[in-house]
Enzyme design. Structure first.
Site, mmCIF file in Angstrom:
data_model
loop_
_atom_site.group_PDB
_atom_site.id
_atom_site.type_symbol
_atom_site.label_atom_id
_atom_site.label_comp_id
_atom_site.label_asym_id
_atom_site.label_seq_id
_atom_site.Cartn_x
_atom_site.Cartn_y
_atom_site.Cartn_z
ATOM 1 N N HIS A 41 -7.923 -7.058 7.813
ATOM 2 C CA HIS A 41 -7.598 -6.020 6.817
ATOM 3 C C HIS A 41 -8.878 -5.277 6.375
ATOM 4 O O HIS A 41 -9.165 -5.174 5.179
ATOM 5 C CB HIS A 41 -6.872 -6.612 5.597
ATOM 6 C CG HIS A 41 -6.003 -5.588 4.906
ATOM 7 N ND1 HIS A 41 -4.815 -5.892 4.287
ATOM 8 C CD2 HIS A 41 -6.168 -4.248 4.754
ATOM 9 C CE1 HIS A 41 -4.282 -4.795 3.772
ATOM 10 N NE2 HIS A 41 -5.089 -3.788 4.049
ATOM 11 N N ARG A 98 1.223 -2.184 6.811
ATOM 12 C CA ARG A 98 1.510 -3.451 6.139
ATOM 13 C C ARG A 98 2.060 -4.434 7.169
ATOM 14 O O ARG A 98 2.760 -4.024 8.116
ATOM 15 C CB ARG A 98 2.553 -3.253 5.034
ATOM 16 C CG ARG A 98 2.026 -2.575 3.789
ATOM 17 C CD ARG A 98 1.033 -3.448 3.010
ATOM 18 N NE ARG A 98 0.502 -2.763 1.844
ATOM 19 C CZ ARG A 98 -0.653 -2.094 1.839
ATOM 20 N NH1 ARG A 98 -1.392 -2.013 2.923
ATOM 21 N NH2 ARG A 98 -1.073 -1.515 0.713
#
Lengths: 319, 319
Positions: B282, B234
């Site tokens: 991502h 993250r």
């Protein structure tokens, strides 16, 4: 020093290399056998009585100055630098290095180059320069067909390892080969079939008159649209302008090049600035002298005893 | 449609996602079971009687509009988007996707990212922009120590695969783990020891108050000089400015980042233009909806029959 009856002969190994530092080779040979007489060739040296020459990019004709030569050894897997020399002493056997560590380090380079395409890192790198965020679904190893041109020692090792790592693998070679898990193609008549199924083409061919310029526009256009090309063999396999055409017309996705017609690649060459080409400085096949000189010394000793040399090459075949 | 005596109840799955196209998930759920009643949540929807919510980045508080909720399912491995919502309905079990295909595709991304550092492709790419030819001896897999922070499902899989591929592998986690071939470290007191031996650091930690900002300057300076960092967990694990400091002071060699505090990464962010950072959008953990919806439907049916849900997460632990 060998004593043949009452004649004492100092056997000499000459190191002849251009654009490569001879000292690590000198030190590695001395580490194998400190009694070896090792001579580093210089431009203005007089004729030498060395019987064994360890060469890389030797200047054409220079081996004429070694009248006692019994063996010429390449510092690498390639021997095209010998074949380019029309003044190479006739009848002197040519040997090359077959370095298991080299096959593995070559594979590690190829593995990184292939994974870079599979994961779209080439796209992301270009898009990064535009601050452009665009998700692409990566391919997978299992869905990627790696096509190896050339199934010699390096090609066969790479083919096996790519297969072990989960890729689909095809191999193309001049003479018929059989490799577990690898679909093999043989000869000119099967080239189109091989190319049409290849997502990432790797050139590991020896450089011969038949293979020179084999990576040309006709070859590229037989690959699927979006295929990529990796050349780690010799610069002369590739028609430079044809690669740029195939990339710019959108047929090819990208290229990773480690070998060039002129090395270092001239700073004005178009490859440097092309956003779909990764240029690496002939680093895929750097033999560690300490890992391969035991093999050189072994051939030197076989030569002394007139035995059967290891890894002898056939200059007529070119490999 | 389930018939409880004379009451006919339509069970509904609600898809609630932001910054992600819900349609592939809708179609994949329908492909598993065409009779499912699937609702795609919109901003101005009235309260819903859905009992099962499939969520990604749901707006905080929105689940208050689902009074009959019996199960909340993350569309991915992470559940930090749930924990960030203080209005999450109390007592409703949280489940997540544990996707074997995801662990493998994550590994393939990591494999490519690691090999890029091992083969110096990051250096060559920078040097290419200067037409600069400089051979570097590549490292090898065997000489490279990959250090994985986080040994959950994804981390454990990656650790095993890196080991199988010939890397040295270290793993660090909160609770003690044992993995064949992997040297494991546990807890805060062993972090420095883990970091000091790691050449390429991979963050695969869950995001919790303890792990937020863990990738900071103090952590980076405990790595060997020349180490590289890959973050696929993250964005909030990383202190952005500290990474730039560690790169610019020469302590770190490079970074490969797939996750960011704000996604898409804002176009003005310094990461985009940094020559030692590869930004990817991502993409390391894109689940294929068709591969994971059977698991979602299975949990939906378990929920209907009040059974033991699969892959339930403990919101107190955060994973």
């Amino acid at each position: 020093m060998i004593n043949y009856g009452d004649v004492v002969t100092f056997m000499t190994i000459a190191i002849i290399c251009v654009n490569k530092d001879p000292m690590p080779w000198y030190e590695a040979l001395k580490a194998v056998d400190p009694t070896l007489n090792v001579q580093i060739w210089k431009d203005d040296d007089p004729p030498s009585d060395a019987e064994f020459a360890l060469c890389w990019n030797h200047p054409a004709g220079v081996l004429q100055n070694f009248p006692k030569l019994k063996c010429i050894c390449s510092m690498g897997a390639g021997i095209d630098h010998f074949l380019a020399d029309s003044l190479l002493p006739k009848g002197v056997p040519l040997v090359r290095i077959v370095d298991p560590a080299l096959a593995h380090s070559m594979f590690e380079y190829l593995h990184a180059a292939v994974m870079r395409f599979v994961q779209n890192f080439d796209h992301y790198m270009r898009e990064q320069s535009q601050s452009f965020w665009c998700q692409r679904r990566a391919s997978t190893k299992a869905a990627t067909t790696v096509g190896l041109m050339g199934l010699g020692h390096l090609g066969e090792y790479a083919a096996r390892r790519f297969f072990d790592d989960g890729f689909k693998v095809l191999g193309w070679s001049r003479s018929e080969k059989s490799l577990d898990g690898v679909e093999t193609f043989c000869g000119a008549q099967s080239l189109d079939d091989f190319l049409s199924q290849t997502d990432i083409l790797i050139c590991l061919l020896p450089l011969t008159p038949e293979t020179e310029n084999i990576l040309d526009l006709a070859t590229f256009r037989k690959l699927p649209i979006g295929a990529s090309v990796i050349n780690v063999a010799r610069g002369a396999h590739l028609v430079d302008a044809d690669l740029i055409t195939a990339l710019d017309e959108g047929h090819l996705n990208g290229a990773c090049l480690d070998v060039f017609r002129e090395e270092p690649l001239p700073s004005t060459h178009r490859f440097w600035g092309h956003s779909r080409i990764l240029v690496t400085p002939h680093c895929s096949s750097l033999s560690d002298p300490f890992s391969v000189t035991p093999q050189v010394v072994q051939n030197y000793r076989i030569m002394q005893s007139n035995g059967q040399l290891l890894n002898q090459v056939d200059p007529m075949r070119g490999y």
